[in-house]
Write a protein that holds these residues in place. Sequence first.
Motif, PDB file in Angstrom:
ATOM      1  N   ILE A  63      -9.344   8.608  57.456  1.00  0.00           N
ATOM      2  CA  ILE A  63     -10.327   7.962  57.997  1.00  0.00           C
ATOM      3  C   ILE A  63      -9.799   6.363  58.437  1.00  0.00           C
ATOM      4  O   ILE A  63      -9.892   5.598  57.434  1.00  0.00           O
ATOM      5  CB  ILE A  63     -12.004   7.613  57.444  1.00  0.00           C
ATOM      6  N   PRO A  64      -9.117   6.315  59.499  1.00  0.00           N
ATOM      7  CA  PRO A  64      -8.605   4.907  59.875  1.00  0.00           C
ATOM      8  C   PRO A  64      -9.627   3.912  60.118  1.00  0.00           C
ATOM      9  O   PRO A  64     -10.425   4.072  60.912  1.00  0.00           O
ATOM     10  CB  PRO A  64      -7.484   5.174  60.802  1.00  0.00           C
ATOM     11  N   PHE A  65      -9.524   2.605  59.552  1.00  0.00           N
ATOM     12  CA  PHE A  65     -10.452   1.724  59.867  1.00  0.00           C
ATOM     13  C   PHE A  65      -9.765   0.435  59.953  1.00  0.00           C
ATOM     14  O   PHE A  65      -9.307  -0.330  59.044  1.00  0.00           O
ATOM     15  CB  PHE A  65     -11.621   1.528  58.845  1.00  0.00           C
ATOM     16  N   GLY A  66      -9.345  -0.041  61.263  1.00  0.00           N
ATOM     17  CA  GLY A  66      -8.746  -1.144  61.776  1.00  0.00           C
ATOM     18  C   GLY A  66      -9.684  -2.234  62.128  1.00  0.00           C
ATOM     19  O   GLY A  66     -10.345  -2.079  62.973  1.00  0.00           O
ATOM     20  N   PHE A  67      -9.316  -3.570  61.642  1.00  0.00           N
ATOM     21  CA  PHE A  67     -10.288  -4.783  62.108  1.00  0.00           C
ATOM     22  C   PHE A  67      -9.397  -5.920  62.651  1.00  0.00           C
ATOM     23  O   PHE A  67      -8.502  -6.255  61.907  1.00  0.00           O
ATOM     24  CB  PHE A  67     -11.343  -4.864  61.284  1.00  0.00           C
ATOM     25  N   PHE A  68      -9.962  -6.729  63.243  1.00  0.00           N
ATOM     26  CA  PHE A  68      -9.657  -8.412  63.484  1.00  0.00           C
ATOM     27  C   PHE A  68     -10.723  -9.159  63.080  1.00  0.00           C
ATOM     28  O   PHE A  68     -11.851  -8.719  63.238  1.00  0.00           O
ATOM     29  CB  PHE A  68      -9.344  -8.349  65.030  1.00  0.00           C
ATOM     30  N   ARG A 105      -3.156  13.786  56.471  1.00  0.00           N
ATOM     31  CA  ARG A 105      -3.341  15.120  57.313  1.00  0.00           C
ATOM     32  C   ARG A 105      -2.642  16.168  57.037  1.00  0.00           C
ATOM     33  O   ARG A 105      -2.938  17.333  56.982  1.00  0.00           O
ATOM     34  CB  ARG A 105      -3.781  14.616  58.466  1.00  0.00           C
ATOM     35  N   GLU A 106      -1.486  15.801  57.037  1.00  0.00           N
ATOM     36  CA  GLU A 106      -0.334  16.825  56.515  1.00  0.00           C
ATOM     37  C   GLU A 106      -0.576  17.574  55.185  1.00  0.00           C
ATOM     38  O   GLU A 106      -0.199  18.631  55.116  1.00  0.00           O
ATOM     39  CB  GLU A 106       0.985  16.443  56.622  1.00  0.00           C
ATOM     40  N   GLN A 107      -1.128  16.750  54.390  1.00  0.00           N
ATOM     41  CA  GLN A 107      -1.389  17.109  52.874  1.00  0.00           C
ATOM     42  C   GLN A 107      -2.669  17.904  52.935  1.00  0.00           C
ATOM     43  O   GLN A 107      -3.171  18.283  51.898  1.00  0.00           O
ATOM     44  CB  GLN A 107      -1.444  16.115  52.084  1.00  0.00           C
ATOM     45  N   GLY A 108      -3.536  17.840  53.834  1.00  0.00           N
ATOM     46  CA  GLY A 108      -4.784  18.459  53.966  1.00  0.00           C
ATOM     47  C   GLY A 108      -6.015  17.774  53.835  1.00  0.00           C
ATOM     48  O   GLY A 108      -6.946  18.107  53.275  1.00  0.00           O
ATOM     49  N   ILE A 109      -5.752  16.288  53.653  1.00  0.00           N
ATOM     50  CA  ILE A 109      -6.616  15.354  53.252  1.00  0.00           C
ATOM     51  C   ILE A 109      -7.329  14.829  54.707  1.00  0.00           C
ATOM     52  O   ILE A 109      -6.621  14.392  55.592  1.00  0.00           O
ATOM     53  CB  ILE A 109      -6.028  14.276  52.268  1.00  0.00           C
ATOM     54  N   ASP A 110      -8.522  14.523  54.507  1.00  0.00           N
ATOM     55  CA  ASP A 110      -9.551  13.831  55.726  1.00  0.00           C
ATOM     56  C   ASP A 110      -8.998  12.671  55.630  1.00  0.00           C
ATOM     57  O   ASP A 110      -9.202  11.814  54.579  1.00  0.00           O
ATOM     58  CB  ASP A 110     -10.730  14.227  55.423  1.00  0.00           C
ATOM     59  N   ILE A 144       1.499  -3.925  45.426  1.00  0.00           N
ATOM     60  CA  ILE A 144       2.310  -2.751  46.076  1.00  0.00           C
ATOM     61  C   ILE A 144       2.908  -2.990  47.271  1.00  0.00           C
ATOM     62  O   ILE A 144       2.176  -3.433  48.029  1.00  0.00           O
ATOM     63  CB  ILE A 144       1.433  -1.534  46.083  1.00  0.00           C
ATOM     64  N   SER A 145       4.074  -2.925  47.538  1.00  0.00           N
ATOM     65  CA  SER A 145       4.860  -3.293  48.859  1.00  0.00           C
ATOM     66  C   SER A 145       4.732  -2.174  49.969  1.00  0.00           C
ATOM     67  O   SER A 145       4.175  -0.980  49.657  1.00  0.00           O
ATOM     68  CB  SER A 145       6.165  -3.528  48.950  1.00  0.00           C
ATOM     69  N   SER A 146       4.800  -2.421  51.245  1.00  0.00           N
ATOM     70  CA  SER A 146       4.571  -1.412  52.203  1.00  0.00           C
ATOM     71  C   SER A 146       5.464  -0.033  52.025  1.00  0.00           C
ATOM     72  O   SER A 146       5.244   0.663  52.859  1.00  0.00           O
ATOM     73  CB  SER A 146       4.581  -1.968  53.743  1.00  0.00           C
ATOM     74  N   CYS A 147       6.501  -0.515  51.424  1.00  0.00           N
ATOM     75  CA  CYS A 147       7.629   0.762  51.290  1.00  0.00           C
ATOM     76  C   CYS A 147       7.364   1.514  49.977  1.00  0.00           C
ATOM     77  O   CYS A 147       8.331   2.563  49.721  1.00  0.00           O
ATOM     78  CB  CYS A 147       9.057   0.256  51.352  1.00  0.00           C
ATOM     79  N   GLU A 148       6.225   1.154  49.315  1.00  0.00           N
ATOM     80  CA  GLU A 148       6.061   1.844  47.952  1.00  0.00           C
ATOM     81  C   GLU A 148       4.837   2.559  47.950  1.00  0.00           C
ATOM     82  O   GLU A 148       4.483   3.551  46.961  1.00  0.00           O
ATOM     83  CB  GLU A 148       5.883   0.619  46.750  1.00  0.00           C
ATOM     84  N   TRP A 149       4.006   2.683  49.084  1.00  0.00           N
ATOM     85  CA  TRP A 149       2.645   3.128  48.985  1.00  0.00           C
ATOM     86  C   TRP A 149       2.638   4.780  48.742  1.00  0.00           C
ATOM     87  O   TRP A 149       1.800   5.114  47.974  1.00  0.00           O
ATOM     88  CB  TRP A 149       2.040   2.913  50.395  1.00  0.00           C
ATOM     89  N   LEU A 178       1.678   1.123  59.980  1.00  0.00           N
ATOM     90  CA  LEU A 178       1.403   1.577  58.626  1.00  0.00           C
ATOM     91  C   LEU A 178       0.204   2.584  58.440  1.00  0.00           C
ATOM     92  O   LEU A 178       0.227   3.651  57.727  1.00  0.00           O
ATOM     93  CB  LEU A 178       1.277   0.614  57.546  1.00  0.00           C
ATOM     94  N   MET A 179      -1.127   2.091  59.089  1.00  0.00           N
ATOM     95  CA  MET A 179      -2.055   2.643  59.017  1.00  0.00           C
ATOM     96  C   MET A 179      -1.978   4.261  59.622  1.00  0.00           C
ATOM     97  O   MET A 179      -2.453   5.368  58.982  1.00  0.00           O
ATOM     98  CB  MET A 179      -3.254   2.175  59.677  1.00  0.00           C
ATOM     99  N   ASP A 180      -1.288   4.366  60.820  1.00  0.00           N
ATOM    100  CA  ASP A 180      -1.121   5.593  61.285  1.00  0.00           C
ATOM    101  C   ASP A 180      -0.308   6.524  60.426  1.00  0.00           C
ATOM    102  O   ASP A 180      -0.357   7.726  60.424  1.00  0.00           O
ATOM    103  CB  ASP A 180      -0.609   5.388  62.740  1.00  0.00           C
ATOM    104  N   GLU A 181       0.665   5.677  60.032  1.00  0.00           N
ATOM    105  CA  GLU A 181       1.761   6.551  59.228  1.00  0.00           C
ATOM    106  C   GLU A 181       0.951   7.046  58.037  1.00  0.00           C
ATOM    107  O   GLU A 181       1.374   8.207  57.493  1.00  0.00           O
ATOM    108  CB  GLU A 181       2.736   5.688  58.536  1.00  0.00           C
ATOM    109  N   ILE A 182       0.352   6.392  57.249  1.00  0.00           N
ATOM    110  CA  ILE A 182      -0.459   6.693  56.187  1.00  0.00           C
ATOM    111  C   ILE A 182      -1.470   8.016  56.602  1.00  0.00           C
ATOM    112  O   ILE A 182      -1.632   8.992  55.987  1.00  0.00           O
ATOM    113  CB  ILE A 182      -1.364   5.865  55.280  1.00  0.00           C
TER     114      ILE A 182
END
Length: 284
Positions: free
Chosen positions: A38-43, A31-36, A94-99, A22-26
């Motif tokens: 910044i993905p930040f994933g953590f464990f 980026r397609e919308q011209g918005i910068d 908000i669910s993952s299909c509604e973002w 989902l992080m990569d999808e967002i």
Amino acid sequence: MERLIRKVLIIANLQKPAAAVLMDEIAFFLREQGIDAIPFGFFGKPEDISTEGVDFAFSLGGDGTVLYAARLLDNLGVPILAVNLGNFGFLTEISSCEWKEVFEGYRQGGLGLSRRVMLKVIVERGGKRIMTFSGLNDAVISANGMSKVVELDLRLNHNELGSYRADGVIVATPTGSTAYSVAAGGPILDPEMEALIINPICPFTLSNRPLVVSGNDVAQINVKKDQRTDIILSIDGQEVFPLQGGDLVFFEKSHSKALLVRSDRRNFFEVLRSKLNWSGGSDA
């Protein structure tokens, strides 16, 4: 009226199975919308990262991820879109299909923000301020380790309210009223109220009851000397700081608020009714 969004931080708890995808999808969509983006994933426990220039954020995970995001972005006025990747929490509506629908609804001006009180906590030792924390849910003073009685004095706006012999004390925001505080017998507040809850944990004296005080009040807890156990201060259940006898801990409403993007699918009270199994009928 369309809102201008230039740089988005995507905070993802990678312990959730769907978070990385989902992080990569967002990020790809933004980026397609011209918005910068910044993905930040953590464990596990996340490290603080740069928030320079960020004007919007996604939180992907559960309520704990939102708590981290709110502290990270405190004082910046950055809206947070909280996406739930498990059972619906009190903060993640908000669910993952509604973002995408919710994000576009906010960007186009159709969805607003829920403005939540943040808690400011100051620790003084020997007359000097040694630490300052912020939290969205609560701050807890308790014994470190096995349950032992701690002794604390409480003042409100310089007025002495009395002493607690208890397992600890919770100071909660209205948002945090549905967390540790409610499990300790505290009241549930509307999450957008301007108030604080002071709630003793298993007090030795039954007349020590939870208090709801104005958001303009300042509570002061004095950690008495000669405690029988080590004492800690925890913020949102995620940050821990050791206290000493004689420390003064101040609790007040922060000047900033956490800004959570509202859902048009469900609201706090619908989630509350579902999670607490309030049927509203004859078998409620």
